[in-house]
Design a protein around this motif. Structure first.
Motif, mmCIF file in Angstrom:
data_model
loop_
_atom_site.group_PDB
_atom_site.id
_atom_site.type_symbol
_atom_site.label_atom_id
_atom_site.label_comp_id
_atom_site.label_asym_id
_atom_site.label_seq_id
_atom_site.Cartn_x
_atom_site.Cartn_y
_atom_site.Cartn_z
ATOM 1 N N THR B 214 1.012 -1.147 0.023
ATOM 2 C CA THR B 214 0.054 -0.021 0.020
ATOM 3 C C THR B 214 0.978 1.508 -0.023
ATOM 4 N N VAL B 215 2.035 1.023 -0.148
ATOM 5 C CA VAL B 215 3.054 2.314 -0.014
ATOM 6 C C VAL B 215 3.090 3.014 -1.211
ATOM 7 N N ASP B 216 2.868 4.251 -1.295
ATOM 8 C CA ASP B 216 2.792 5.132 -2.489
ATOM 9 C C ASP B 216 4.258 4.908 -3.353
ATOM 10 N N GLN B 217 4.122 4.398 -4.404
ATOM 11 C CA GLN B 217 5.553 4.268 -5.011
ATOM 12 C C GLN B 217 6.140 5.666 -5.365
ATOM 13 N N THR B 218 5.467 6.404 -5.766
ATOM 14 C CA THR B 218 5.876 7.938 -6.062
ATOM 15 C C THR B 218 6.844 8.601 -4.974
ATOM 16 N N GLN B 219 6.567 8.319 -3.778
ATOM 17 C CA GLN B 219 7.377 8.630 -2.532
ATOM 18 C C GLN B 219 8.793 8.023 -2.946
ATOM 19 N N TYR B 220 9.025 6.800 -3.291
ATOM 20 C CA TYR B 220 10.292 6.143 -3.596
ATOM 21 C C TYR B 220 11.089 7.081 -4.628
ATOM 22 N N GLU B 221 10.115 7.541 -5.726
ATOM 23 C CA GLU B 221 10.549 8.147 -6.842
ATOM 24 C C GLU B 221 11.409 9.415 -6.350
ATOM 25 N N ALA B 222 10.321 9.979 -5.545
ATOM 26 C CA ALA B 222 10.696 11.395 -5.139
ATOM 27 C C ALA B 222 11.868 11.439 -4.428
ATOM 28 N N ALA B 223 11.936 10.525 -3.490
ATOM 29 C CA ALA B 223 13.083 10.282 -2.643
ATOM 30 C C ALA B 223 14.440 10.220 -3.341
ATOM 31 N N ALA B 224 14.120 9.115 -4.414
ATOM 32 C CA ALA B 224 15.353 9.031 -5.079
ATOM 33 C C ALA B 224 16.024 10.089 -5.870
ATOM 34 N N VAL B 225 15.045 10.838 -6.495
ATOM 35 C CA VAL B 225 15.318 12.060 -7.294
ATOM 36 C C VAL B 225 16.060 12.909 -6.388
ATOM 37 N N ASP B 226 15.580 13.214 -5.064
ATOM 38 C CA ASP B 226 15.879 13.853 -3.843
ATOM 39 C C ASP B 226 17.590 13.255 -3.629
ATOM 40 N N GLY B 227 17.893 12.327 -4.363
ATOM 41 C CA GLY B 227 19.265 11.763 -3.867
ATOM 42 C C GLY B 227 19.285 10.766 -2.652
ATOM 43 N N ALA B 228 18.185 10.241 -2.062
ATOM 44 C CA ALA B 228 18.337 9.324 -0.934
ATOM 45 C C ALA B 228 18.631 7.885 -1.782
ATOM 46 N N GLY B 229 19.461 7.173 -1.123
ATOM 47 C CA GLY B 229 19.881 5.978 -1.483
ATOM 48 C C GLY B 229 18.828 4.884 -1.185
ATOM 49 N N ARG B 230 19.511 3.450 -1.626
ATOM 50 C CA ARG B 230 18.539 2.496 -1.159
ATOM 51 C C ARG B 230 18.288 2.493 0.454
ATOM 52 N N TRP B 231 19.355 2.656 1.246
ATOM 53 C CA TRP B 231 19.146 2.223 2.574
ATOM 54 C C TRP B 231 18.323 3.456 3.076
ATOM 55 N N ARG B 232 18.513 4.734 2.802
ATOM 56 C CA ARG B 232 17.892 5.696 3.032
ATOM 57 C C ARG B 232 16.367 5.625 2.944
ATOM 58 N N ARG B 233 16.091 5.237 1.862
ATOM 59 C CA ARG B 233 14.617 4.961 1.448
ATOM 60 C C ARG B 233 13.761 3.982 2.200
ATOM 61 N N LEU B 234 14.756 2.838 2.744
ATOM 62 C CA LEU B 234 14.376 2.015 3.453
ATOM 63 C C LEU B 234 13.953 2.415 5.102
ATOM 64 N N TRP B 235 14.880 3.148 5.309
ATOM 65 C CA TRP B 235 14.572 3.747 6.608
ATOM 66 C C TRP B 235 13.726 4.993 6.759
ATOM 67 N N HIS B 236 13.563 5.609 5.801
ATOM 68 C CA HIS B 236 12.659 6.763 5.644
ATOM 69 C C HIS B 236 11.243 6.455 5.145
ATOM 70 N N ILE B 237 10.940 5.670 4.362
ATOM 71 C CA ILE B 237 9.797 5.473 3.595
ATOM 72 C C ILE B 237 9.327 3.778 3.999
ATOM 73 N N THR B 238 10.159 3.035 3.830
ATOM 74 C CA THR B 238 9.585 1.640 4.040
ATOM 75 C C THR B 238 9.207 1.408 5.487
ATOM 76 N N LEU B 239 10.180 1.778 6.294
ATOM 77 C CA LEU B 239 9.815 1.391 7.741
ATOM 78 C C LEU B 239 8.962 2.138 8.372
ATOM 79 N N PRO B 240 8.841 3.412 8.135
ATOM 80 C CA PRO B 240 7.711 4.276 8.815
ATOM 81 C C PRO B 240 6.308 3.616 8.161
ATOM 82 N N SER B 241 6.341 3.188 7.195
ATOM 83 C CA SER B 241 4.890 2.719 6.571
ATOM 84 C C SER B 241 4.734 1.321 7.319
ATOM 85 N N LEU B 242 5.539 0.721 7.831
ATOM 86 C CA LEU B 242 5.318 -0.572 8.424
ATOM 87 C C LEU B 242 5.066 -0.449 10.052
ATOM 88 N N ARG B 243 5.417 0.834 10.339
ATOM 89 C CA ARG B 243 5.264 1.179 11.751
ATOM 90 C C ARG B 243 3.728 0.849 12.446
#
Lengths: 314, 331
Positions: B214-243
């Motif tokens: 259910t995580v909005d995929q565009t969040q990842y894209e936006a984060a990637a464009v802003d320069g967030a790497g794989r692990w930062r996306r995991l930490w800042h998008i994926t894990l909060p969505s699982l909280r």
């Protein structure tokens, strides 16, 4: 991954990468370690099953040569299966388990579907107290001793009903089904009612055909629960001639002993008066797994759809 | 565990607010007679299931009164004298009871640390697979052991790791001594955790996978464009969505702090001995069913149930205080 479905629609010459453009290409080490981990996980599940099946199909010589469990098949024989199905304890236990599973599943599913539908309309008479009665069971666990005393005071000791009735309704399954039913557009139900259909007809003709996935999953939960039930039998069936397969599995295979109290002839049929051979024991394991494996592929694809939508909608 | 843990959070919520029902709020309720005529088939359909729950769930809950009695099956609940908290006093001064409590808590704590994160990790791993075909295949394989009985799981472990199992067999072929992991009380806690992981970790991942989908995929894209790497996306998008899911499962887990796999321990208690394998549930079983100390065992069972209930309520409070949804809305 929205593009995965679209890719199959038009046959393209080169398969498009499923990786989104913004994602950095995977590192080789990352890909390899992922592959290794996943392979190990799959092996951890499949390998024991493989060993058990192969051993059950091996001759005694092959087992002796391997020094026990057989990993690579050499001599294949159905001897073990022939012996346990020649009548006797295992045959009877399989019949008991199949019967309890079939009757129990049909009963549980019927009762659960009806209640799930009956509780799917907020605002109906007694809707809130009834729903509350169901939901409150999540908070309180009745406790083993009072349940046992109740079942015994109902006279259900040593009856197959004791394997079915106490666990016949799972509040969890009921709630999952109910929230699935509530997702069905009420216009469909209203129009059927205007056409003069009663509630039972609406349930069987409209709601159930739209709920095949959740019915399949809940039905499998019940069926697997009955097939796997061991503790109920341990508690309530003191007469070991009535034991279901899981009890036999425990006694013969896990504890590797005779079935106590069973007539010598029945024992001799299977184990020749001794501890059952490894092939026979593994054959009992395979028989215990087989029904689960047989229905699993048909239900498995519904898991995410049927369960998750019901369980954590939103 | 997983079937119970996936308890839907919003069910009680909507029981509290029937106004959220599909039909628009009616200013006046229709009269009872009309509702009875309209809804009797629904009531009829609900009755068998609710009746079974009342008989086999509510009546045993009431049956816990024998914990305060000197119960004997010959006189029954009505004929047995009340003794107040005498059974509880005996219980609290019984070292075996505390052994069982300590064992139970040790095992559940151990499993919270070494079992709980595994389904999350597995879900993240599965979610990172791009090929849907491979993903489906691996999911089908890892869900499967959830549908095996405990007897079967323990039998398979015994055949692999037991004294006559495959591991010992191979070790003996290479001249080493075989080792019997199945009967060693010192490593029992690792064994039962491994069994739980093998059986249920794959199934436990299903709920996290659903949350991940259910995580909005565009969040990842936006984060990637802003320069967030794989692990930062995991930490800042994926894990909060699982909280929310993690908190929900932790609450339910806490409520089951005194519950471990019942069958799993009954089946192995004789092999490893009670010192390591006696948990509260098996204690109740042996005291009650085997030794016929009905009132005493009921008291131990009631203790477990009440503590579990209190723990759930506390955990839910804490979750609310932390701004999470928790299991239910109103205490």
């Amino acid at each position: 991954m929205p593009d995965t479905v679209a890719a199959t629609a038009i046959p393209t010459r080169r398969r498009k990468s499923r990786r989104p453009v913004w994602e950095e290409p995977p590192t080789r080490i990352g890909q390899m370690s992922k592959g290794v981990i996943l392979t190990l996980i799959v092996l951890a599940v499949v390998f024991p099953l493989w060993v058990v099946v192969i051993t059950s199909l091996s001759t005694q010589e092959a087992i002796n040569r391997a020094g026990g469990l057989v990993v690579i098949p050499t001599d294949v024989s159905l001897q073990a299966y022939r012996e346990i199905f020649s009548g006797g304890v295992v045959t009877r236990a399989v019949m008991v388990s199949l019967g309890v599973t079939a009757i129990g599943t049909a009963f549980s599913l019927t009762v659960t579907v009806m209640a799930a539908y009956g509780l799917s309309r907020p605002g109906s008479l007694l809707h809130r107290p009834l729903l509350f009665t169901v939901l409150l069971t999540f908070l309180f666990v009745p406790g083993l001793i009072p349940t046992y005393l109740l079942v015994s005071s109902l006279g259900l000791i040593d009856s197959y009903a004791a394997l079915i009735l106490p666990t016949a309704v799972s509040a969890f399954n009921l709630v999952v089904m109910r929230s699935f039913f509530m997702g069905i557009p009420s216009e469909l139900i209203d129009s059927a009612r205007i056409d003069g259909a009663g509630e039972f007809r609406i349930l069987t003709r409209i709601v159930l055909p739209l709920s095949k996935a959740v019915t399949a999953v809940v039905g499998m939960f019940y069926a697997v629960g009955y097939w796997n039930a061991f503790f109920n039998a341990l508690l309530y069936l003191h007469d070991n001639r009535k034991w279901p397969l899981q009890m036999v599995l425990r006694t013969y295979v896990l504890d590797a002993q005779h079935m106590p109290g069973v007539g010598a002839s029945a024992d001799a049929d299977i184990v020749g008066g001794a501890v059952p051979t490894l092939a026979i024991r593994m054959a009992v394991v395979v028989i215990a797994i087989l029904p689960v494996l047989a229905i699993y592929p048909f239900v498995q694809r519904h898991f995410t759809k049927g369960v998750i939508i019901g369980a954590i909608k939103g | 565990m997983s079937t119970r843990t996936a308890l839907p959070p919003q069910e009680t919520a909507d029981a509290d607010q029937p106004a959220a029902a599909p039909q628009p709020p009616v200013p006046r309720r229709p009269p009872l007679r009309y509702r009875l005529r309209r809804d009797w088939p629904l009531l009829l359909m609900t009755t068998p299931a609710v009746g079974l729950l009342v008989v086999f769930h509510y009546i045993p809950v009431l049956g816990n009164v024998i914990a305060f009695q000197d119960y004997s099956p010959w006189t029954g609940i009505r004929g047995s004298p009340f003794v107040g908290f005498a059974e509880f006093q005996t219980m609290f001064s019984d070292p075996y009871f505390w052994d069982a409590v300590v064992n139970t808590l040790t095992i559940t704590t151990f499993q919270l640390i070494f079992y709980f994160p595994i389904p999350i990790a597995l879900a993240l791993l599965l979610n990172s697979l791009l090929s849907p075909r491979i993903r489906m295949l691996i999911q089908a394989v890892v869900y499967l052991p959830h549908f095996f009985s405990w007897v079967l799981v323990i039998t398979l472990f015994q055949q692999m790791l037991g004294g006559a199992g495959l591991l010992s067999q191979v070790m003996r072929q290479y001249g080493a001594d075989g080792l019997n992991i199945m009967t060693n009380p010192d490593t029992f806690i690792f064994l039962v955790t491994a069994q739980s992981v093998w059986k249920d970790a794959g199934w436990g991942a299903i709920i996290f996978l659903a949350a991940l989908s259910t995580v909005d995929q565009t969040q990842y894209e936006a984060a990637a464009v802003d320069g967030a790497g794989r692990w930062r996306r995991l930490w800042h998008i994926t894990l909060p969505s699982l909280r929310p899911v993690i908190v929900l499962l932790l609450i339910l887990r806490l409520g089951e702090a005194l519950t471990v796999g019942f069958e799993q321990f009954i089946l192995q208690r004789d092999a490893v001995g009670w010192e390591a394998a006696e948990v509260l549930d098996t204690y109740v079983y042996y005291e009650g069913i085997v030794s016929s100390n009905w009132s005493y065992a009921a008291a131990a069972g009631l203790f477990k149930g009440v503590v579990g209930l209190i723990l759930v309520l506390i955990a839910n409070r804490v979750a609310h205080a932390l701004g999470e949804q928790g299991v239910y809305q109103r205490a």
